[in-house]
Design an enzyme around this catalytic site. Structure first.
Site, short mmCIF file in Angstrom:
data_model
loop_
_atom_site.label_atom_id
_atom_site.label_comp_id
_atom_site.label_asym_id
_atom_site.label_seq_id
_atom_site.Cartn_x
_atom_site.Cartn_y
_atom_site.Cartn_z
N TYR A 1 0.85 -1.17 0.00
CA TYR A 1 0.00 0.00 0.00
C TYR A 1 0.89 1.23 0.00
O TYR A 1 1.82 1.33 0.81
CB TYR A 1 -0.91 0.02 1.22
N GLN B 1 -10.67 -0.07 1.39
CA GLN B 1 -11.12 -0.86 0.23
C GLN B 1 -9.94 -1.45 -0.53
O GLN B 1 -10.05 -2.55 -1.08
CB GLN B 1 -12.02 -0.03 -0.69
N GLN C 1 11.48 14.51 13.05
CA GLN C 1 10.53 13.46 13.41
C GLN C 1 9.13 14.03 13.60
O GLN C 1 8.13 13.48 13.13
CB GLN C 1 10.98 12.77 14.70
N HIS D 1 6.23 14.75 10.80
CA HIS D 1 5.50 13.70 10.08
C HIS D 1 3.99 13.88 10.20
O HIS D 1 3.28 13.91 9.21
CB HIS D 1 5.89 12.32 10.62
N GLU E 1 10.93 3.17 17.82
CA GLU E 1 11.13 2.84 16.41
C GLU E 1 12.55 3.23 16.00
O GLU E 1 13.28 2.44 15.40
CB GLU E 1 10.10 3.58 15.57
N HIS E 2 12.94 4.46 16.28
CA HIS E 2 14.28 4.96 15.96
C HIS E 2 14.96 5.36 17.27
O HIS E 2 14.37 6.09 18.06
CB HIS E 2 14.22 6.18 15.05
N ASP F 1 15.93 7.25 6.67
CA ASP F 1 14.62 7.37 6.04
C ASP F 1 14.69 7.19 4.53
O ASP F 1 13.71 6.76 3.91
CB ASP F 1 14.02 8.75 6.34
N GLU G 1 -0.91 -37.69 26.33
CA GLU G 1 -1.84 -36.67 25.88
C GLU G 1 -3.21 -37.24 25.53
O GLU G 1 -4.11 -36.50 25.12
CB GLU G 1 -1.26 -35.93 24.67
N HIS H 1 -2.61 -41.42 17.62
CA HIS H 1 -1.20 -41.07 17.45
C HIS H 1 -0.32 -42.22 17.93
O HIS H 1 0.63 -42.62 17.25
CB HIS H 1 -0.86 -39.81 18.26
#
Length: 444
Positions: free
Chosen positions: A142, A205, A273, A276, A341-342, A375, A429, A434
């Protein structure tokens, strides 16, 4: 001051260091009004996404056309972008920018070529064990459009998939309201990255189309890429039908700096940062009150020079801050608990501190290795874990687009050694079939 200075660590932990779930953010009044108009009074973003997904799954292309008209204000007859449109896009993009995309793509590919994992078979007198490493058949990326297309994110997601050997890569990106076409910059970036097919589709969608498939859009095995709240909620909802790389939340940077750091550069990194979006986090941890105050003042000065000053100022006020810590050991304890994240180390001899990092999407070491390079052109994918998920997740890499099939080829010797153990465990078990499958072989 546009960014708050916290000298009380307890207050900072209630402020910028507190984690906020991406789907618990208060919905702006304007957005809620749009939801009420399109879906009915009181509709939540999650309920709206569920309605979109269900309709696409049921009605396919007809639903895609409906939501494109309703949400994006664009009537679309053909979703797929043809080759002529892609080639024409090159004439609409600055040649220097095209060259920048190509250089970035080459650096990303060069880095990810080193992330190799091979199939293997280990033979012994008991037979063979091993694994087969295979690329996924088809993935979907995406690519946000709107007022700020992100061609760099497209490169960062698609190129590792190409290196992994994915057989087909498709991209969905929203059409621009004015033209009904995808941003030329996105088309050029997709072509440079090596995408196979591109579709004029945005929002939940688009995620639904890639997850379920329609007559026009093939279903994929995995969906990657950032997007708005509705895209993230849609990715969350279709997980299990397809894989996803993550649920990307607002982006975040944590800077650890000592008294020797350049306050102007620290401020510049925080602002880079914060610009954004409104929910971005930019946090400085430092044991130096002098540096903290200088950075605070520098942020105020530099903010006035920015085109996105209003958005940046709100991000600084909402989820950002400068936090005074007792020492660098405390800073790394806080950082590991936060899992940024960073993580940027603006320290004297920063390499000596790398071993203290346990949780981070990426570490940026020193003033010449700052996040903005990561980046765009450093090489590693900038699609990194957010929201504290760096505690267990990794940046997008080649292994995101490969799967492992285990090989089991054991012989009679292995059966005689391991069979009784398997039978005993099966009986414990309560799985008598088995146990019988083992026993029948042992008595032959």
């Amino acid at each position: 001051m546009p960014i708050k200075l916290y000298t009380d660590l307890a207050l900072a932990k209630q402020g910028p260091l507190a984690r906020v779930a991406f789907d618990t953010v208060e919905i702006p009044e304007r957005l809620q009004h749009s939801l009420d108009t399109m879906f009915g009074a009181g509709t939540t973003p999650t309920a709206a996404v569920d309605q979109i997904l269900a309709s696409v799954r049921r009605d396919g292309d007809a639903a895609l056309q409906h939501w494109s008209r309703t949400i994006e204000g664009v009537a679309i007859n053909e979703f797929e972008v043809d080759r002529l449109a892609i080639e024409a896009a090159y004439a609409l993009v600055d040649p220097l920018l095209i060259e920048a995309l190509r250089v970035s793509a080459a650096e990303i590919e060069r880095f990810h070529r080193k992330q190799t994992r091979q199939s293997w078979v280990d033979w012994s007198d008991e037979g063979a064990l091993g694994q087969i490493v295979l690329p996924l058949d088809r993935i979907g990326a995406y690519a946000p459009g709107g007022t700020a297309p992100l061609p760099s994110s497209l490169l960062m997601g698609v190129i590792p998939a190409k290196v992994a050997g994915v057989r087909e890569i498709i991209v969905c990106s929203p059409p621009q309201r004015a033209t009904g076409e995808i941003s030329p910059l996105v088309l050029v970036a997709a072509d440079i990255a090596g995408v196979d097919r591109i579709f004029r589709l945005g929002g939940a969608q688009a995620i639904a189309a890639m997850a379920y498939g329609t007559n026009s859009v093939p279903h994929v095995d995995k969906i990657i890429g950032p997007g708005n709240l509705f895209v993230v909620l849609a990715k969350k909802a279709v997980y299990g039908t397809v894989d996803i790389e993550a649920l990307p939340g607002p982006t975040e940077t944590m800077v650890i700096a000592d008294a020797d750091a350049n306050p102007e550069l620290v401020a510049a990194d925080l602002l880079a940062q914060a610009e954004h979006d409104l929910l971005a986090s930019a946090i400085l941890l430092t044991p130096s009150l002098d540096l903290a105050e200088k950075v605070q003042a520098a942020v105020g000065r530099q903010l006035e020079e920015l085109d996105r000053a209003e958005i940046t100022a709100q991000a600084l006020a909402n989820r950002s801050g400068i936090v005074l810590v007792p020492g660098l050991d405390a800073a790394f304890e806080i950082s590991n608990a936060y899992g940024p994240e960073h993580l940027c180390l603006l320290l004297n001899d920063p390499w000596q501190y790398v071993g203290k990092v346990r949780n981070a999407g990426g570490i940026f070491i020193g003033e010449r290795s700052f996040e903005v390079l990561g980046d765009y052109v450093a090489g590693p994918s900038h699609i990194m874990p957010t929201g504290g998920t760096a505690r267990y997740a990794s940046p997008v890499n080649v292994d995101h687009f490969r799967k492992v099939i285990s090989l089991v080829g054991l012989n009679e010797k292995a059966l005689q050694r391991l069979g009784p153990i398997a039978q005993r465990l099966a009986e414990a078990e309560g799985l008598t079939a088995h146990a019988a499958a083992v026993r029948r072989r042992l008595v032959q």
